[in-house]
Motif scaffolding. Structure first.
Motif, mmCIF file in Angstrom:
data_model
loop_
_atom_site.group_PDB
_atom_site.id
_atom_site.type_symbol
_atom_site.label_atom_id
_atom_site.label_comp_id
_atom_site.label_asym_id
_atom_site.label_seq_id
_atom_site.Cartn_x
_atom_site.Cartn_y
_atom_site.Cartn_z
ATOM 1 N N ARG A 38 -0.852 -13.141 -1.167
ATOM 2 C CA ARG A 38 -0.732 -12.322 0.034
ATOM 3 C C ARG A 38 -0.006 -13.050 1.168
ATOM 4 O O ARG A 38 0.063 -12.554 2.293
ATOM 5 N N THR A 46 0.808 -1.218 0.000
ATOM 6 C CA THR A 46 0.000 0.000 0.000
ATOM 7 C C THR A 46 0.842 1.270 0.000
ATOM 8 O O THR A 46 0.312 2.353 -0.258
ATOM 9 N N TYR A 50 -1.545 -5.107 2.106
ATOM 10 C CA TYR A 50 -1.928 -6.079 1.091
ATOM 11 C C TYR A 50 -1.506 -7.488 1.486
ATOM 12 O O TYR A 50 -2.287 -8.440 1.395
ATOM 13 N N GLY A 109 -9.309 3.681 2.519
ATOM 14 C CA GLY A 109 -8.833 3.066 1.294
ATOM 15 C C GLY A 109 -8.908 1.561 1.357
ATOM 16 O O GLY A 109 -9.571 0.985 2.240
ATOM 17 N N SER A 110 -8.241 0.912 0.440
ATOM 18 C CA SER A 110 -8.256 -0.547 0.358
ATOM 19 C C SER A 110 -7.558 -1.177 1.553
ATOM 20 O O SER A 110 -6.715 -0.547 2.199
ATOM 21 N N TYR A 111 -7.931 -2.424 1.840
ATOM 22 C CA TYR A 111 -7.314 -3.241 2.893
ATOM 23 C C TYR A 111 -7.430 -2.551 4.260
ATOM 24 O O TYR A 111 -6.474 -2.539 5.044
ATOM 25 N N ASN A 112 -8.610 -1.975 4.494
ATOM 26 C CA ASN A 112 -8.937 -1.339 5.773
ATOM 27 C C ASN A 112 -7.931 -0.251 6.163
ATOM 28 O O ASN A 112 -7.537 -0.131 7.325
ATOM 29 N N THR A 113 -7.536 0.511 5.182
ATOM 30 C CA THR A 113 -6.629 1.622 5.433
ATOM 31 C C THR A 113 -7.421 2.872 5.775
ATOM 32 O O THR A 113 -8.312 3.273 5.025
#
Length: 281
Positions: free
Chosen positions: A264, A88, A211, A177-181
Protein backbone atom coordinates in the motif's frame (compact mmCIF):
# COMPACT_ATOMS: atom_id res chain seq x y z
CA UNK A 1 -73.62 25.84 -95.52
CA UNK A 2 -74.91 22.75 -93.81
CA UNK A 3 -71.43 21.22 -93.75
CA UNK A 4 -69.93 24.35 -92.20
CA UNK A 5 -72.63 24.37 -89.50
CA UNK A 6 -72.00 20.70 -88.66
CA UNK A 7 -68.26 21.28 -88.46
CA UNK A 8 -68.73 24.27 -86.14
CA UNK A 9 -71.09 22.28 -83.90
CA UNK A 10 -68.57 19.43 -83.70
CA UNK A 11 -65.80 21.79 -82.61
CA UNK A 12 -68.02 23.23 -79.85
CA UNK A 13 -68.94 19.74 -78.62
CA UNK A 14 -65.30 18.67 -78.55
CA UNK A 15 -64.32 21.82 -76.64
CA UNK A 16 -67.09 21.18 -74.11
CA UNK A 17 -65.86 17.60 -73.60
CA UNK A 18 -62.28 18.79 -72.99
CA UNK A 19 -63.40 21.49 -70.56
CA UNK A 20 -65.60 19.01 -68.73
CA UNK A 21 -62.75 16.53 -68.50
CA UNK A 22 -60.44 19.22 -67.07
CA UNK A 23 -63.09 20.24 -64.54
CA UNK A 24 -63.62 16.62 -63.52
CA UNK A 25 -59.87 16.07 -63.18
CA UNK A 26 -59.51 19.13 -60.98
CA UNK A 27 -62.34 17.93 -58.77
CA UNK A 28 -60.96 14.37 -58.49
CA UNK A 29 -57.33 15.33 -57.76
CA UNK A 30 -55.94 14.71 -54.28
CA UNK A 31 -55.59 17.60 -51.87
CA UNK A 32 -52.05 18.88 -51.51
CA UNK A 33 -50.88 19.07 -47.90
CA UNK A 34 -47.56 20.75 -47.07
CA UNK A 35 -45.77 18.92 -44.26
CA UNK A 36 -43.43 20.53 -41.76
CA UNK A 37 -39.72 19.71 -41.85
CA UNK A 38 -38.69 16.60 -39.93
CA UNK A 39 -35.14 16.23 -38.64
CA UNK A 40 -34.02 12.83 -37.39
CA UNK A 41 -30.76 12.64 -35.47
CA UNK A 42 -29.23 9.98 -33.22
CA UNK A 43 -25.95 8.95 -31.67
CA UNK A 44 -26.93 5.39 -30.81
CA UNK A 45 -26.77 2.21 -32.82
CA UNK A 46 -29.76 -0.04 -33.44
CA UNK A 47 -30.28 -3.67 -34.40
CA UNK A 48 -29.76 -2.84 -38.08
CA UNK A 49 -26.55 -0.85 -37.53
CA UNK A 50 -23.49 -2.69 -38.92
CA UNK A 51 -21.31 -2.47 -35.79
CA UNK A 52 -20.77 -4.21 -32.48
CA UNK A 53 -22.30 -2.51 -29.47
CA UNK A 54 -23.49 -3.22 -25.95
CA UNK A 55 -26.49 -1.68 -24.18
CA UNK A 56 -26.58 -1.40 -20.39
CA UNK A 57 -29.93 -0.69 -18.76
CA UNK A 58 -30.60 1.18 -15.53
CA UNK A 59 -31.16 -2.00 -13.45
CA UNK A 60 -27.82 -3.36 -14.64
CA UNK A 61 -26.09 -0.06 -13.79
CA UNK A 62 -27.49 -0.06 -10.25
CA UNK A 63 -26.59 -3.72 -9.78
CA UNK A 64 -22.91 -3.23 -10.66
CA UNK A 65 -22.44 0.25 -9.23
CA UNK A 66 -20.80 0.77 -5.84
CA UNK A 67 -19.61 4.39 -5.85
CA UNK A 68 -17.32 3.54 -8.75
CA UNK A 69 -16.50 5.66 -11.77
CA UNK A 70 -17.73 4.80 -15.26
CA UNK A 71 -14.53 3.01 -16.47
CA UNK A 72 -14.63 0.59 -13.53
CA UNK A 73 -18.37 0.11 -13.96
CA UNK A 74 -17.79 -1.00 -17.57
CA UNK A 75 -14.87 -3.32 -16.85
CA UNK A 76 -16.81 -6.47 -17.84
CA UNK A 77 -17.67 -5.19 -21.33
CA UNK A 78 -15.96 -7.14 -24.16
CA UNK A 79 -12.75 -5.53 -25.51
CA UNK A 80 -12.69 -2.99 -22.65
CA UNK A 81 -9.84 -2.80 -20.12
CA UNK A 82 -10.06 -0.41 -17.17
CA UNK A 83 -8.11 0.26 -14.00
CA UNK A 84 -8.14 2.62 -11.04
CA UNK A 85 -5.24 4.18 -9.17
CA UNK A 86 -6.55 4.01 -5.61
CA UNK A 87 -7.50 0.33 -5.67
CA UNK A 88 -11.23 0.85 -5.05
CA UNK A 89 -12.39 2.29 -8.39
CA UNK A 90 -13.71 5.50 -6.86
CA UNK A 91 -10.64 7.65 -7.51
CA UNK A 92 -8.72 8.30 -10.73
CA UNK A 93 -9.73 5.67 -13.29
CA UNK A 94 -8.99 5.02 -16.95
CA UNK A 95 -9.96 2.65 -19.75
CA UNK A 96 -9.07 1.40 -23.21
CA UNK A 97 -11.35 -0.15 -25.79
CA UNK A 98 -9.80 -2.48 -28.37
CA UNK A 99 -6.44 -1.20 -27.21
CA UNK A 100 -7.27 2.43 -28.04
CA UNK A 101 -6.76 5.03 -25.31
CA UNK A 102 -9.40 7.46 -24.03
CA UNK A 103 -8.36 10.28 -26.39
CA UNK A 104 -9.87 8.29 -29.29
CA UNK A 105 -13.06 7.28 -27.47
CA UNK A 106 -15.96 9.63 -28.11
CA UNK A 107 -18.15 10.16 -25.04
CA UNK A 108 -21.53 11.90 -25.15
CA UNK A 109 -24.02 12.74 -22.40
CA UNK A 110 -27.55 13.13 -23.78
CA UNK A 111 -25.93 13.64 -27.18
CA UNK A 112 -23.54 16.36 -25.97
CA UNK A 113 -19.76 15.67 -26.14
CA UNK A 114 -17.86 15.28 -22.86
CA UNK A 115 -14.36 14.97 -24.29
CA UNK A 116 -11.93 17.67 -23.23
CA UNK A 117 -11.28 19.96 -26.24
CA UNK A 118 -7.53 20.04 -25.55
CA UNK A 119 -6.56 16.47 -24.63
CA UNK A 120 -9.72 14.73 -25.96
CA UNK A 121 -9.85 12.74 -22.71
CA UNK A 122 -12.75 12.55 -20.28
CA UNK A 123 -11.78 13.19 -16.66
CA UNK A 124 -14.29 10.94 -14.92
CA UNK A 125 -13.04 12.07 -11.52
CA UNK A 126 -14.75 15.43 -12.15
CA UNK A 127 -18.13 13.68 -12.54
CA UNK A 128 -18.27 11.55 -9.38
CA UNK A 129 -21.17 9.12 -8.94
CA UNK A 130 -22.53 10.00 -12.37
CA UNK A 131 -23.65 6.42 -12.92
CA UNK A 132 -26.46 6.73 -10.36
CA UNK A 133 -28.01 9.48 -12.49
CA UNK A 134 -27.98 7.44 -15.72
CA UNK A 135 -30.85 5.66 -17.38
CA UNK A 136 -28.77 3.73 -19.91
CA UNK A 137 -25.31 3.38 -21.46
CA UNK A 138 -24.34 2.22 -24.95
CA UNK A 139 -20.79 1.27 -25.91
CA UNK A 140 -20.04 1.12 -29.63
CA UNK A 141 -16.80 -0.69 -30.35
CA UNK A 142 -15.02 0.53 -33.45
CA UNK A 143 -15.42 3.65 -35.56
CA UNK A 144 -19.01 4.22 -34.43
CA UNK A 145 -21.92 6.11 -35.96
CA UNK A 146 -21.02 8.97 -38.29
CA UNK A 147 -22.69 11.55 -36.03
CA UNK A 148 -19.82 11.15 -33.57
CA UNK A 149 -17.18 12.35 -36.01
CA UNK A 150 -13.51 11.47 -36.27
CA UNK A 151 -13.06 11.39 -32.47
CA UNK A 152 -14.82 8.03 -32.39
CA UNK A 153 -11.91 6.12 -33.94
CA UNK A 154 -11.59 3.61 -31.11
CA UNK A 155 -15.11 3.53 -29.71
CA UNK A 156 -18.11 5.60 -28.71
CA UNK A 157 -19.84 5.73 -25.34
CA UNK A 158 -23.34 7.21 -25.18
CA UNK A 159 -24.71 8.15 -21.74
CA UNK A 160 -28.35 9.01 -21.13
CA UNK A 161 -29.57 10.56 -17.88
CA UNK A 162 -32.72 9.47 -16.08
CA UNK A 163 -36.08 10.93 -17.02
CA UNK A 164 -39.01 12.02 -14.93
CA UNK A 165 -41.20 9.56 -13.06
CA UNK A 166 -44.96 9.56 -13.36
CA UNK A 167 -45.49 9.88 -9.60
CA UNK A 168 -43.82 11.97 -6.91
CA UNK A 169 -41.09 10.19 -4.95
CA UNK A 170 -38.38 10.60 -2.35
CA UNK A 171 -35.58 8.22 -1.40
CA UNK A 172 -32.35 8.09 0.56
CA UNK A 173 -29.61 5.49 0.80
CA UNK A 174 -26.23 4.91 2.41
CA UNK A 175 -23.67 2.13 2.15
CA UNK A 176 -20.22 1.24 3.43
CA UNK A 177 -17.30 -0.73 2.01
CA UNK A 178 -13.66 -1.60 2.48
CA UNK A 179 -11.00 0.96 3.46
CA UNK A 180 -13.56 3.22 5.15
CA UNK A 181 -15.49 3.83 1.96
CA UNK A 182 -18.89 5.40 2.48
CA UNK A 183 -21.50 6.63 0.02
CA UNK A 184 -24.74 8.44 0.79
CA UNK A 185 -27.38 9.87 -1.51
CA UNK A 186 -30.78 11.54 -1.37
CA UNK A 187 -33.17 12.00 -4.28
CA UNK A 188 -36.64 13.47 -4.77
CA UNK A 189 -38.98 14.38 -7.60
CA UNK A 190 -42.38 15.93 -8.17
CA UNK A 191 -43.53 13.46 -10.78
CA UNK A 192 -45.26 14.74 -13.92
CA UNK A 193 -47.72 17.42 -12.82
CA UNK A 194 -51.01 18.31 -14.53
CA UNK A 195 -49.35 21.20 -16.37
CA UNK A 196 -46.69 18.83 -17.76
CA UNK A 197 -43.85 20.11 -15.59
CA UNK A 198 -41.53 17.83 -13.64
CA UNK A 199 -38.56 18.50 -11.38
CA UNK A 200 -36.03 15.91 -10.16
CA UNK A 201 -32.96 16.33 -7.96
CA UNK A 202 -30.31 14.04 -6.54
CA UNK A 203 -27.34 14.73 -4.25
CA UNK A 204 -24.65 12.25 -3.25
CA UNK A 205 -21.34 12.15 -1.39
CA UNK A 206 -18.59 9.53 -1.50
CA UNK A 207 -15.70 9.32 0.95
CA UNK A 208 -12.94 6.78 1.53
CA UNK A 209 -9.28 6.20 2.31
CA UNK A 210 -8.44 4.06 -0.72
CA UNK A 211 -6.32 0.92 -0.83
CA UNK A 212 -2.95 2.65 -1.23
CA UNK A 213 -1.69 5.40 1.06
CA UNK A 214 -2.98 8.88 0.20
CA UNK A 215 -5.66 7.38 -2.06
CA UNK A 216 -8.44 9.18 -0.22
CA UNK A 217 -11.57 10.53 -1.92
CA UNK A 218 -14.08 13.19 -0.92
CA UNK A 219 -16.58 13.61 -3.74
CA UNK A 220 -19.85 15.50 -4.14
CA UNK A 221 -22.36 15.21 -6.97
CA UNK A 222 -25.52 17.21 -7.70
CA UNK A 223 -27.95 16.34 -10.49
CA UNK A 224 -31.12 18.32 -11.22
CA UNK A 225 -33.54 18.12 -14.12
CA UNK A 226 -36.50 20.32 -15.08
CA UNK A 227 -38.78 18.81 -17.75
CA UNK A 228 -41.93 19.84 -19.57
CA UNK A 229 -44.05 17.19 -21.27
CA UNK A 230 -46.73 17.72 -23.94
CA UNK A 231 -48.48 15.37 -26.34
CA UNK A 232 -45.87 15.84 -29.06
CA UNK A 233 -42.71 17.23 -27.46
CA UNK A 234 -40.41 17.08 -24.47
CA UNK A 235 -38.22 19.94 -23.25
CA UNK A 236 -35.65 19.15 -20.55
CA UNK A 237 -33.04 21.28 -18.80
CA UNK A 238 -30.42 19.32 -16.86
CA UNK A 239 -27.76 20.59 -14.47
CA UNK A 240 -24.87 18.41 -13.28
CA UNK A 241 -22.19 19.54 -10.85
CA UNK A 242 -19.29 17.54 -9.48
CA UNK A 243 -16.81 18.55 -6.81
CA UNK A 244 -13.91 16.31 -5.87
CA UNK A 245 -10.92 16.21 -3.58
CA UNK A 246 -8.72 13.24 -4.38
CA UNK A 247 -5.28 12.19 -3.20
CA UNK A 248 -2.32 11.94 -5.59
CA UNK A 249 -1.96 8.30 -6.58
CA UNK A 250 -0.39 8.23 -10.04
CA UNK A 251 3.23 7.54 -9.05
CA UNK A 252 4.31 3.93 -9.42
CA UNK A 253 6.53 1.83 -7.15
CA UNK A 254 9.07 -0.89 -7.87
CA UNK A 255 9.43 -4.28 -6.19
CA UNK A 256 12.11 -2.99 -3.82
CA UNK A 257 9.84 -0.28 -2.48
CA UNK A 258 7.02 -2.77 -2.04
CA UNK A 259 9.24 -5.20 -0.09
CA UNK A 260 10.45 -2.38 2.13
CA UNK A 261 7.25 -0.41 2.69
CA UNK A 262 4.42 -2.82 1.84
CA UNK A 263 1.94 -3.09 -1.04
CA UNK A 264 0.00 0.00 0.00
CA UNK A 265 3.03 2.27 -0.18
CA UNK A 266 2.68 5.45 -2.24
CA UNK A 267 5.64 7.85 -2.61
CA UNK A 268 3.49 10.80 -3.75
CA UNK A 269 3.91 13.77 -1.42
CA UNK A 270 6.63 12.10 0.65
CA UNK A 271 9.45 14.11 2.28
CA UNK A 272 11.69 14.00 5.35
CA UNK A 273 11.75 16.59 8.08
CA UNK A 274 14.82 17.99 9.83
CA UNK A 275 14.96 14.95 12.12
CA UNK A 276 14.97 12.57 9.14
CA UNK A 277 11.46 11.31 9.78
CA UNK A 278 9.21 10.49 6.86
CA UNK A 279 6.41 12.98 6.33
CA UNK A 280 3.72 13.54 3.72
CA UNK A 281 2.14 16.63 2.28
Amino acid sequence: MKKVFMTFAGILALQSMVYGQRYTDSQDSLKNVQLEQVVVSATRAGKNTPMTYTDISQPEIKKNNAARNIPILLQNIPSLVSYGEDGTGAGYSYMRIRGVDASRINVTLNGMPLNNPESQDVFWINLPDLSNSLQSIQIQRGVGTSTNGSGAFGASISLKTVGARSEAYGEASTSAGSYNTFTSSIAAGTGILKNGLSFDARFSRNTGEGYIRNGFIDHYNLFTSLSHYTDNQLIRLSYIKGKQRTGITWEGVDSTQIEKNGRRYNPAGEYKDEAGRRRYY
